[in-house]
Design an enzyme around this catalytic site. Sequence first.
Site, short mmCIF file in Angstrom:
data_model
loop_
_atom_site.label_atom_id
_atom_site.label_comp_id
_atom_site.label_asym_id
_atom_site.label_seq_id
_atom_site.Cartn_x
_atom_site.Cartn_y
_atom_site.Cartn_z
N LYS A 15 0.63 -1.29 -0.05
CA LYS A 15 0.04 -0.04 0.01
C LYS A 15 0.85 1.23 0.01
O LYS A 15 0.46 2.29 -0.71
CB LYS A 15 -0.84 0.01 1.26
CG LYS A 15 -1.98 -1.05 1.17
CD LYS A 15 -2.90 -0.63 2.52
CE LYS A 15 -2.53 -0.97 3.72
NZ LYS A 15 -1.94 -2.02 4.03
N CYS B 104 -11.89 1.96 17.08
CA CYS B 104 -10.72 0.89 17.33
C CYS B 104 -9.79 0.96 18.24
O CYS B 104 -9.47 0.01 18.66
CB CYS B 104 -9.96 1.20 15.79
SG CYS B 104 -9.11 2.62 15.70
N MET B 105 -9.91 2.12 18.72
CA MET B 105 -8.86 2.35 20.00
C MET B 105 -9.36 2.58 21.43
O MET B 105 -8.72 2.48 22.31
CB MET B 105 -7.87 3.12 19.72
CG MET B 105 -6.87 3.07 18.53
SD MET B 105 -6.36 1.54 18.59
CE MET B 105 -5.12 1.47 20.12
N MET C 16 -7.58 -5.44 17.08
CA MET C 16 -9.16 -5.28 17.22
C MET C 16 -9.54 -6.60 17.63
O MET C 16 -10.63 -6.39 18.06
CB MET C 16 -9.54 -4.94 15.54
CG MET C 16 -9.21 -3.46 15.13
SD MET C 16 -9.53 -2.33 16.26
CE MET C 16 -8.04 -1.46 16.51
N GLY D 285 -4.57 1.17 14.51
CA GLY D 285 -5.06 1.14 13.19
C GLY D 285 -4.99 2.09 12.35
O GLY D 285 -4.91 1.80 11.03
N GLN D 286 -5.21 3.24 12.84
CA GLN D 286 -4.93 4.60 11.86
C GLN D 286 -3.90 5.34 12.26
O GLN D 286 -3.18 5.15 13.11
CB GLN D 286 -6.23 5.40 12.22
CG GLN D 286 -7.66 4.73 12.11
CD GLN D 286 -8.83 5.47 12.10
OE1 GLN D 286 -9.33 6.23 11.22
NE2 GLN D 286 -9.38 5.59 13.17
#
Lengths: 204, 846
Positions: free
Chosen positions: B88, B183-184, B374, B411-412
Amino acid sequence: MKLSNVIAGASAAIVAFQAAACVLKGETDLLRPPGAQSEEDFLSRCVKCGKCIEACPYRSLSPASQGAGVAVGTPCIDAREQACRLCEDFPCVAACPTGALRDVDGRRDVRMGIAVIDEELCIAFQGMRCEVCYRACPLIDEAIVIDYRMREGDAIHSVFAPAIVQDACVACGLCVERCVVGEPRTAIRIMCDAERARTANDGS
Amino acid sequence: MDITRRQFVKATAVALASAAAAGTLSSLVGCASGSAQGGAQAEGQKFTAVCRFCGCGCGVICEVRDNKLISVTGDPDNESNRGLNCVKGYYLGKILYGDDRLTVPLIRDDASTKGTAEGLREATWDEALELVSAKLKETWKADKSRLAFWLSGQQPITEGYACAKFIKAGLLSNNVDPNARLCMASAVVSFMNVFQTDEPAGSYADLDEADVFVTWGANMAEAHPMLYSRLTARKLSGEGVRHYDLGTITTRTSASADKTLIFKPNTDLAIANCIANHLVQNKLYDEAFVNDHLQFKQGAENIGNATMDDYEQTEAGKTAENVSAITFEEYAERLSPYTFEYVSELSGVPAEDLRELAEVFADPDAKVMSLWTMGVNQHNRGTWMNHNIYNIHLLSGKIARPGCGPFSLTGQPTACGTAREVGTFCHRLPADLLVANEQHRRFTEAVWDLPEGHLDAIKAPGMHTVKMFREMSKGNIDFLWSAHNNWAQSMPNLTRFLGMGDENRGIFDTFIVVNEVYPTLSTQYADVVLPVALWVEREGQFGNAERRTAVFEKAVDPPGEAKWDLWAFMEVARRVLDGEKIGDKDAFDHLFGFIYDKDAADFKGDDRETNRALWEEYRVFSNPSLNEQAQAINESAKLKMEAKQLAPYDEYLTHHGLTWPVREVDGTWMSTKWRFADGAQADGFDEVGVATYGTPGLAGGVSFYKSTDMRPSVVFRPYEPPAEEPDEEYPFYFVTGRLLEHWHTGTLTRRVPELDRALPEALLNVSPEDCEKLGVLDGDMVRVRSRFGQFDIKVSTAGRTEPPAGVVFAPFFAEEALVNLAVQDTYCPLSKEPDYKKTCVSIEKI
């Protein structure tokens, strides 16, 4: 042909080919549908009826073009365009009226050729986490495995090098379809059965 | 303005970057955007940046010619990735150049077209901004409880900071939450409960030194590709280094683990407890560490499930967060039922495997690193499960030392940097401060120069994410503004939230503003779409999972009329706050006059100057000595704000990122790799923090100076079952998640042709056993149904992700296979984070 990258301890011989091997040898090297035996056998039986082409739910098969000489109109696969998806019930084989496609009871019976990786082009060999071919492979961890190695000159990163297991790869070509490298050519390609037979005869 | 900026950039960091990267770039050219490639042409101008995708936070170098990115390559000087990227990141530059970039503001005149790709017309910025401002002001004046802002762990730090300031201090609203809630949040609440400070003690450097890795519910091989490369390098180069993978499905991470422990959903809680039980009953814990550092607690139990809207009003809901102190002996007693035999039966994991894992933690010499994402956080007991991992690391003293530590992966790209550190949550103020805490409000007022008591209007937390969307569905939200996210694809229970049933159709009455770069499902529900700058089309900052803050420079201009998000927020803020006062001063100017000239409708300086000015104000939160009043409150209320100290803005450019707390030692700003660990700052230890607040010489060379009484809490958390369990009607657990090629909802990665080709469709992984039972073959289409909704998807039996019988998996990147239509919106009662991993479904061939 130079073989490299034989992984010690693997049960089957795992091979990757150098860049020079990855140039198409000629338009007669067609990737045939599952169940085709040798090119000679296939050509002697195929009546160009197109039933396998019609039966393919993924439209992976198309008739060979004018450039294919005597093989014009016979079914072949352009893996980059649409690879064989190895349907569990092989409708193409079932549709063949002449036995040009035959003897496929399961995915592992298919022998269309073999995938070869161009290590110069493959970004996984540079240490990028790609391995798209590996994860796409319907026979993951059988036909394509990951050779985990340290990255040269880097103490904290590894290389996840995809490697083809010769006896397990059926050459469906999904790895080629999915490969993220396109220029100047894909980093993985299929050496079809005819080419493989010929290069083997060359003794290289 | 542009020219000034470029000259400035050229004079500073770029020269550095180019020099450092020389010789490595040419072979790694990723973004091959056509004709500009080729050795014959002159080199483009180079800018340092950070990858736009996951929480790894890999550094990249952008090369630009003629205002176009011609290559994006790994930044060899960024400590997080040292020049490498995943696939990516390799094609990162192409995210800017999808065919359907939004370049003009769009307005929907006819609300009946919502939920379709039609109905949006082009508009001028002025018309769009006037409309947004009028609607926002109308709602704000009428009933500000009906306002909602949904921000993001992808929103750069200074932008999130400015938004938080506008919403909290300007609008006096707490109805702002980030997608990081999805997510967090469980990680955050657990960090706060256990340590009273958010974010991990360790860093990525632990990956290079651990002897044993334990992944808990984390497909790190796919979701954190470069960190997994690092983990694998350690396994290859270190002697006897092992990796245990724990999860409910077999993933690519399991494929390279030494041992995979597949457990029944939710029994991870019991597995961690059986490890703790083994340590405690056999006195295999680190006694000195326990005595010096720990306190013990237990909390409310049998807390039910937050599936219904009124959960928080129920007795269980009201008391779910309660905890009380217990003794070590009482803790041991609570653990005692968690024998290997009992947990083996509960979890399905062989007792000998559980014992083997427990022995890892019992080995005083083994450096153990736990990593999770997650599977742990998106859990109906997500906060509890975070606690249980900390418990075993705390009991064994395996924390805050090189190679040792519980590490919560993110995740971000800036879930830490913005959502958490800035605090764009409904209950937060910047820098870990809470709206409900009076001293925290006073401190914030001091930094923002607000009259004392100004923020008392927001002492009650606002709506968390699920509540926000539930209220919207019931028609109780009149105005929603979202930025840097795609809620119409990423929220759970979309059948409800997108108004697909006969009830809960509030989305069609809410005025929705979406800042976006491409058309998404969310723009299909927008009344106004604002076309915004993407990634390096403006300058910004991300904060990654290891507390590393890094700047990405502006490299190219946004296309068409697309604008920096922050400009749009400022333009709306100045209109909405027009005529408002803070004290006796003009409200907008008081809050933002230092960066924005409202008469000119533009920033006072260029991107660099605006970011620097915002950063320097934000930095006061963690450097209170820069503000006399703030410093007085910091001292009197013992806030220890320097615990998360940030450096001056330009230091981040010079260093290609720094890991906080960043300390100035002899005139040099230095990162901290191991927080709370005593040792030389120059070696990455927390010398300054321990010397300032802590106690040197304690067990493990650690001092948890931010924790209450300097003692982190071991909180006993029992096993409790998933919110729903398979039955005859819904016999499978459905798990959703991320795969390597695509990032989140695919808005960016699916527009990169190479990545789209690499993984063109989302598939449902079903075990061969279940396929046989269902009469489905690889490639068949099926309908997946839950109590919440349904979606159609193609079955795969390919081995990439192999769920056990009774469990199925599909990723969430594909809007045409919209898995979240069926996912439950049941959330962890403590963190309010939804459980995306355990919705019970039926599967039927179509």
